[in-house]
Design an enzyme around this catalytic site. Structure first.
Site, PDB file in Angstrom:
ATOM      1  N   GLU A  38      65.488  43.524  29.320  1.00  0.00           N
ATOM      2  CA  GLU A  38      65.077  42.604  28.052  1.00  0.00           C
ATOM      3  C   GLU A  38      64.885  40.994  28.398  1.00  0.00           C
ATOM      4  OE1 GLU A  38      64.211  44.019  25.799  1.00  0.00           O
ATOM      5  OE2 GLU A  38      65.326  45.760  25.730  1.00  0.00           O
ATOM      6  N   THR A  40      62.938  39.823  30.461  1.00  0.00           N
ATOM      7  CA  THR A  40      62.401  39.526  31.877  1.00  0.00           C
ATOM      8  C   THR A  40      61.010  39.518  31.874  1.00  0.00           C
ATOM      9  OG1 THR A  40      62.749  41.952  32.399  1.00  0.00           O
ATOM     10  CG2 THR A  40      64.532  40.513  32.866  1.00  0.00           C
ATOM     11  N   SER A  72      45.600  49.299   5.761  1.00  0.00           N
ATOM     12  CA  SER A  72      46.873  49.974   6.126  1.00  0.00           C
ATOM     13  C   SER A  72      47.269  50.871   4.961  1.00  0.00           C
ATOM     14  CB  SER A  72      47.730  48.876   6.492  1.00  0.00           C
ATOM     15  OG  SER A  72      49.039  49.341   6.861  1.00  0.00           O
ATOM     16  N   ALA A 126      62.260  46.881  14.040  1.00  0.00           N
ATOM     17  CA  ALA A 126      63.214  47.424  14.497  1.00  0.00           C
ATOM     18  C   ALA A 126      63.327  47.190  16.121  1.00  0.00           C
ATOM     19  CB  ALA A 126      63.223  48.943  14.326  1.00  0.00           C
ATOM     20  N   LEU A 128      60.934  47.746  18.304  1.00  0.00           N
ATOM     21  CA  LEU A 128      60.346  48.782  18.803  1.00  0.00           C
ATOM     22  C   LEU A 128      58.975  48.630  18.935  1.00  0.00           C
ATOM     23  CD1 LEU A 128      62.446  51.745  17.079  1.00  0.00           C
ATOM     24  CD2 LEU A 128      62.798  50.662  19.173  1.00  0.00           C
ATOM     25  N   SER A 131      54.197  45.934  16.655  1.00  0.00           N
ATOM     26  CA  SER A 131      52.904  45.167  16.660  1.00  0.00           C
ATOM     27  C   SER A 131      52.283  45.509  17.947  1.00  0.00           C
ATOM     28  CB  SER A 131      53.517  43.609  16.606  1.00  0.00           C
ATOM     29  OG  SER A 131      54.144  43.310  17.798  1.00  0.00           O
ATOM     30  N   GLU A 163      48.568  38.654  20.343  1.00  0.00           N
ATOM     31  CA  GLU A 163      49.774  38.512  19.720  1.00  0.00           C
ATOM     32  C   GLU A 163      50.060  36.930  20.015  1.00  0.00           C
ATOM     33  OE1 GLU A 163      52.879  40.960  19.423  1.00  0.00           O
ATOM     34  OE2 GLU A 163      52.156  42.623  20.304  1.00  0.00           O
ATOM     35  N   ASP A 175      55.683  44.881  26.050  1.00  0.00           N
ATOM     36  CA  ASP A 175      55.291  45.916  24.904  1.00  0.00           C
ATOM     37  C   ASP A 175      53.909  46.461  25.217  1.00  0.00           C
ATOM     38  OD1 ASP A 175      57.717  44.656  24.083  1.00  0.00           O
ATOM     39  OD2 ASP A 175      56.980  43.660  22.512  1.00  0.00           O
ATOM     40  N   TYR A 227      63.039  33.701  19.290  1.00  0.00           N
ATOM     41  CA  TYR A 227      62.484  34.211  20.881  1.00  0.00           C
ATOM     42  C   TYR A 227      61.800  33.192  21.246  1.00  0.00           C
ATOM     43  CZ  TYR A 227      59.923  37.556  23.342  1.00  0.00           C
ATOM     44  OH  TYR A 227      59.333  38.245  24.448  1.00  0.00           O
TER      45      TYR A 227
END
Length: 384
Positions: A38, A40, A72, A126, A128, A131, A163, A175, A227
């Site tokens: 995480e 990294t 959507s 969540a 996961l 995005s 993003e 991601d 973040y």
């Protein structure tokens, strides 16, 4: 989780209802969960994600009027529509900014515009990578329709830019790489500096194990300040140490020059997390019992909780309850400040561990968690 055929039919039908015509195709990209590694990725380090069976589907058709229309099935039913020449960071905002950022990145190939309908079963907020599933499904669709020379690695960068630059979420490439490059039955070992990848076999079911994801129900967003703060602190620590990135610090002893406690904590997490990724990969490559990675996962959680300081009461409660109930290891995943935890457990104890987590949440008056098991799944693909 939705069967690919049924998912494609649902997306096609919804597209026809919204836009009055057939899409040129339907593409899917998965969310991801990180076995270890995480924060990294933006430190030029190592990560080890798997793709979820949960995906975002994009039904797409080109237009000829120079406009982009986005809808959507998880939204309010409205179609977001604007001219291609109106695209800019923050316009459109909300969920539509993610696919719009991908379109902006390929605007020279899309003079006529496009219509897009998305549908998803990736849990949002969540941790996961919902995005990334969205941007990667659109990126793959547009590659196939208008830019066939782009590689998957090019699409990783296109989705990341959407993003980072268009939406303003300061993610690394973890991601997007997981969503586009993972293969079924494997974890993706990624060196984010060298962009080298290795598919590491991860058949937990064969040895009687399950990887559970526990969605704590506490939402987070990468565009929030925490973040970004962590990313800036890591950059500051690297600058004070005189290295290009914290990846270049060999071990904790190399952090001795940091006299700022906050920067020391942040850097210590990155240095030790990189070592944890390498150790987990070593175990999974060999003949060792995968249960051996359990304590390493727990060490990762402690580091994220104490040094990176991005865990929450719900995540800590989940990890503690799971381990007390017999899990081999557990840790929070994702950007932090909410989201999910991952739990390594013997299949025969999975229901007991999940019940223990639910009981602990009930005892502490937390919202009920959602639990599901993870089968390392395929990356982005065309459904039809």
């Amino acid at each position: 989780m939705t069967d690919d055929v049924a998912a494609a039919e649902r997306a096609r039908a919804a597209f026809a209802e919204r836009f009055g015509g057939e899409p040129e195709g339907v593409w899917a990209a998965p969310g991801r969960v990180n076995v270890i590694g995480e924060h990294t990725d933006y430190n030029d380090g190592y990560v080890l994600p798997v793709a979820l069976p949960h995906t975002t589907r994009a039904a797409v058709a080109r237009r000829t009027d120079g406009r982009i229309a986005l809808a959507s099935l998880q939204g309010d039913g409205d179609v977001v529509e604007l001219g291609l020449d109106e695209l800019a960071p923050g316009r459109p905002d909300g969920w539509a900014g993610y696919p719009a950022g991908v379109v902006e990145g390929l605007r020279e190939h899309l003079a006529g515009g496009l219509s897009l309908l998305v549908d998803t079963d990736v849990p949002v907020g969540a941790g996961l990578s919902s995005s990334a599933a969205l941007t990667c499904s659109v990126a793959l669709a547009l590659r196939d329709l208008v830019a066939p020379d782009l590689t998957l690695e090019d699409l990783v960068e296109l989705a990341r830019r959407s993003e980072n630059d268009f939406v303003g979420a300061p993610t690394g490439i973890l991601d997007q790489s997981a969503s586009l490059l993972c293969t079924a039955g494997h974890a993706l070992f990624l060196d984010t500096r060298e962009r080298r990848t290795e598919q590491v076999p991860l058949d937990l079911a064969a040895v009687g194990l399950e990887l559970l994801v526990v969605d704590t129900g506490t939402s987070h967003t990468h565009a929030d300040g925490g973040y970004g703060d962590r990313r800036r602190e890591c950059e500051q620590a690297a600058a004070r140490l005189g290295v290009p990135a914290l990846r270049d610090v060999a071990d904790v002893a190399g952090l001795a020059a940091l006299d700022d406690d906050v920067l020391l904590r942040r850097a210590r997490h990155i240095v030790t997390e990189n070592a944890r990724v390498l150790e987990v990969v070593r175990i999974l490559r060999g003949s060792s019992d995968p249960r051996e990675i359990g304590p390493i996962l727990l060490e990762g959680h402690v580091s994220l909780r104490d040094d990176f300081q991005i865990s929450t009461d719900e995540l800590d409660a989940c990890v503690d309850a799971a381990v007390r109930a017999g899990a081999h290891g557990a840790r929070m995943v994702g950007g932090g400040f909410g989201g999910s935890a991952v739990v390594l457990v013997d299949r025969e104890r999975a229901a007991t561990v999940a019940a223990a987590v639910r009981d602990e949440f009930d005892r502490r008056a937390f919202a009920p968690p959602r639990t599901f098991d993870v089968i390392p799944s395929a990356g982005a693909r065309r459904l039809g």
